[in-house]
Design an enzyme around this catalytic site. Structure first.
Site, PDB file in Angstrom:
ATOM      1  N   THR A   1      25.448 -77.046 -35.596  1.00  0.00           N
ATOM      2  CA  THR A   1      24.411 -78.053 -35.389  1.00  0.00           C
ATOM      3  C   THR A   1      24.926 -79.296 -34.674  1.00  0.00           C
ATOM      4  O   THR A   1      24.132 -80.196 -34.372  1.00  0.00           O
ATOM      5  CB  THR A   1      23.787 -78.465 -36.734  1.00  0.00           C
TER       6      THR A   1
ATOM      7  N   THR B   1      30.800 -81.798 -35.117  1.00  0.00           N
ATOM      8  CA  THR B   1      32.004 -82.215 -34.387  1.00  0.00           C
ATOM      9  C   THR B   1      31.637 -83.002 -33.140  1.00  0.00           C
ATOM     10  O   THR B   1      32.272 -84.019 -32.814  1.00  0.00           O
ATOM     11  CB  THR B   1      32.840 -80.984 -34.012  1.00  0.00           C
TER      12      THR B   1
ATOM     13  N   GLU C   1       7.750 -48.940 -33.333  1.00  0.00           N
ATOM     14  CA  GLU C   1       7.587 -50.320 -32.865  1.00  0.00           C
ATOM     15  C   GLU C   1       6.123 -50.647 -32.602  1.00  0.00           C
ATOM     16  O   GLU C   1       5.685 -51.793 -32.806  1.00  0.00           O
ATOM     17  CB  GLU C   1       8.426 -50.560 -31.607  1.00  0.00           C
TER      18      GLU C   1
END
Length: 652
Positions: A246, A249, A464
């Site tokens: 996120t 650092t 699918e």
């Protein structure tokens, strides 16, 4: 040159003085077997001060013994190389006790040097092989070895001191000496000073609240005297809390860059070593470097690696980590009069020791969450601005489809899109390249070279199509973005549903997700009857996990409101009720999927045929093929009347 010559002369005199002490010690050794016997009897004699209050012999672990020695609590030590044990007296819990400690074979020389360095009164019992080997009589050979090791240690320290004090070295301001090969030294580039990072707050997108919080710290670092004049103390520690990727650092580097101060970055795992005392030494070294810079940012990544809560019971292997944590706590208390601020990052604040979070240490917590839709759009623009992108690229639409992705994921997506454009020999990145990159980041690259049989392609298309149509027709389900039978990663096909930024999940939304998960199995039943495949395995796993949460945490089942801990879902009456409620949710979802798809077999066949031809369909194409835009196909609901999921009773 004069300074170097004086330093070398002082070093030579110091080493000669040490060598003279060695020669004097060797010259004082008694000669012959009688002298050896005298030395042995002198070594085994217990001092009167040590005997007072001594109890029975205690077995100490080697790490515990070295810790006591480092703190000056070991009085005597006698090494026996024949049995690889050391015995003696030590102060343990305020009492003088005899101890016995085993050490690994061949570790005697290192242990000897360590105990000598900690000023322990040391003696040695020679092994039988050494006594029979001849040469220097009795224990003199072992004593000579001890003194030689001590001389080597002193010489190494002297040479290291000379190198650290040499002009132009640039690293001589510290008071603790760690050579490059010492276990207490850092890996290359770790814990080293970065003068001023080039990162600024403009490089951080999607973290507006966190940036606003850190802006005040930047101002305090730029002009600390203004804050001290007002009686405000500079904060000592900020804990950045958030999921991986996120930007914790990145934010820390931006703080140092905006404040114009040096930046010291290291991972907390660098402090964790098997060698006794190494972690604490590295903590001291790092903070000494920061203090020498006067104003600085110290950044510790993954703080939970060293900052976990200390146990009230002795656990083997935890003592060294706890010693390192204690040193970190002590060093942070030493910043009262300095302008050094410690930033740390973790995604597990719940496991941190409470002493780390008290006022004066990491008392400021800054949330660094996953970006919302607006934040994702800004992050994507930030990374795409460095790359050639067509003006028609819809970044907002891409941001809506990337809910749950972190800033690092979005940076990876932008880079993957550039690779897709290069492979396509396109001059600019288009929406198609961004779509392919998103699928690659989320599911893996398309396995276009995979050999898929016609039977497997057909089963995948039906499976699918079942997911896609249930999602398209259910009122509380999201429309699928695309459906594909191209194998990606471990999946033979995929139906792609958009993420969302909603914090809350309603009961009908959860039930609709269960129905969509069952759509693949129902479609296989229409194709294969009762000879269906294992293709719904992952669907069942996801559906069961959601249903279990609905029962035990969300209060969305017949079991009623309440929380059931995981350990109570294995055996007993309550566990049986949980299983029954979970099965009821899954069976209800399966029935609803059948009610949707069985009457619409003709629609399924049209979607399957188009999938087998084109392999990938987007939302618009799927809706057109299914006939949703022109009323209700085969009795299915049109756009204005999507099918709600009948509710199950709650409670009772």
């Amino acid at each position: 040159m004069d300074h170097r010559r004086r330093t070398r002369t002082a070093l030579t005199v110091g080493l000669l003085a040490s060598g003279g002490w060695m020669v004097g010690a060797l010259g004082a050794l008694p000669a012959g077997a009688a002298a050896s016997g005298a030395a042995a009897s002198g070594a085994t004699e217990r001092p009167a001060s040590a005997s007072a209050g001594t109890t029975s012999t205690a077995n100490l672990e080697l790490s515990r013994l070295l810790s006591l020695a480092r703190n000056g609590n070991v009085r005597t030590a006698r090494l026996d190389d024949a049995t690889d044990t050391v015995t003696g007296t030590a102060v343990v819990a305020g009492r003088v006790e005899r101890y016995q400690t085993a050490y690994p074979s061949g570790f005697g020389a290192h242990l000897t040097a360590t105990l000598l360095a900690d000023h322990v009164q040391l003696s040695v019992t020679p092994s039988a092989a050494a006594a029979a080997a001849g040469g220097i009589a009795g224990g003199s050979a072992t004593t000579f070895l001890i003194l030689a090791i001590a001389f080597t240690v002193l010489a190494s320290v002297g040479i290291g001191a000379w190198r650290r004090r040499a002009p132009g070295d640039g690293k001589g301001s510290g008071t603790r000496l760690h050579t490059a090969n010492s276990p207490a030294s850092f890996a290359d580039g770790h814990g080293e000073q970065v003068e001023v990072p080039p990162t600024r707050f403009g490089d951080v997108a999607g973290l507006d609240e966190a940036v606003d919080t850190m802006a005040e710290l930047v101002d305090a670092l730029r002009d600390p005297e203004r804050y001290r004049a007002a009686g405000a103390e500079l904060p000592h520690g900020y804990l950045l809390v958030g999921p991986p990727g996120t930007g914790k650092t990145l934010l820390a580097r931006a703080v140092a860059g905006e404040a114009g101060v040096p930046f010291f970055a290291i991972g907390a795992s660098e402090f964790v070593e098997s060698y006794v005392g190494v972690g604490a030494a590295r903590v001291r070294t790092l903070f000494d470097r920061a203090r020498a810079a006067e104003r600085a940012i110290v950044f510790i990544d993954e703080l939970d690696a060293v900052g976990r809560s200390r146990s009230t019971h002795a656990v083997p292997g935890n003592e060294e980590r706890e010693n390192t944590l204690n040193q970190l706590l002590v060093e942070m208390d030493g910043f009262k009069a300095s302008s050094v601020v410690v930033l740390a990052a973790t995604n597990r604040p719940d496991v941190l020791d409470t002493a780390l979070l008290r006022p004066g240490r990491f008392d400021h917590q800054v949330a660094v969450p996953l970006p919302d839709r607006a934040g994702r759009a800004r992050i994507l623009r930030l990374y795409l601005a460095r790359r050639p992108v067509t003006p028609a690229a819809d970044v907002e639409a891409l941001a809506r489809r990337t809910a749950g992705l972190s800033g690092a994921d979005l940076a990876n997506l932008a880079n993957a899109a550039a690779f897709v454009a290069v492979r396509a020999r396109a001059g600019k990145i288009t929406d198609a390249h961004l779509d392919e990159a998103l699928a690659t980041v989320a599911l893996g690259p398309a396995r276009k070279s995979a050999v898929v049989t016609e039977h497997d392609r057909r089963v995948t298309a039906w499976h699918e199509a079942g997911h896609a149509l249930t999602g398209l027709w259910l009122e509380h389900a999201a429309d699928p973005i695309s459906v594909s039978i191209v194998p990606r990663g471990q999946a033979g096909g995929v139906t792609w549903f958009p993420g969302h930024d909603d914090v809350f999940l309603t009961r009908r939304q959860a039930e609709a997700q269960l129905v969509v998960a069952m759509g693949g199995r129902v479609a296989e039943e229409l194709l294969l009857g009762d000879d269906f495949t294992q293709g719904a395995m992952q669907d069942f796993k996801a559906a069961t996990d959601l249903a279990r949460h609905m029962v035990t945490e969300y209060g969305m089942s017949r079991l009623g409101p309440g929380y059931v801990p995981p350990e109570e879902t294995h055996l007993g009456v309550l566990a049986e009720r949980v299983h029954q409620a979970t099965d009821e949710l899954l069976e209800h979802a399966l029935r609803q999927a059948r009610e949707l798809l069985v009457p619409a077999r003709a629609v399924l066949e049209r979607v399957v045929a188009r999938l087998l031809e084109d392999e990938t369909l987007d939302t618009a194409t799927l809706s057109a093929v299914a006939g949703r835009s022109s009323g209700s196909p085969s009795g299915r609901p049109g756009p204005a009347a999507r099918t709600p999921v009948p509710a199950l009773p709650v409670g009772g």
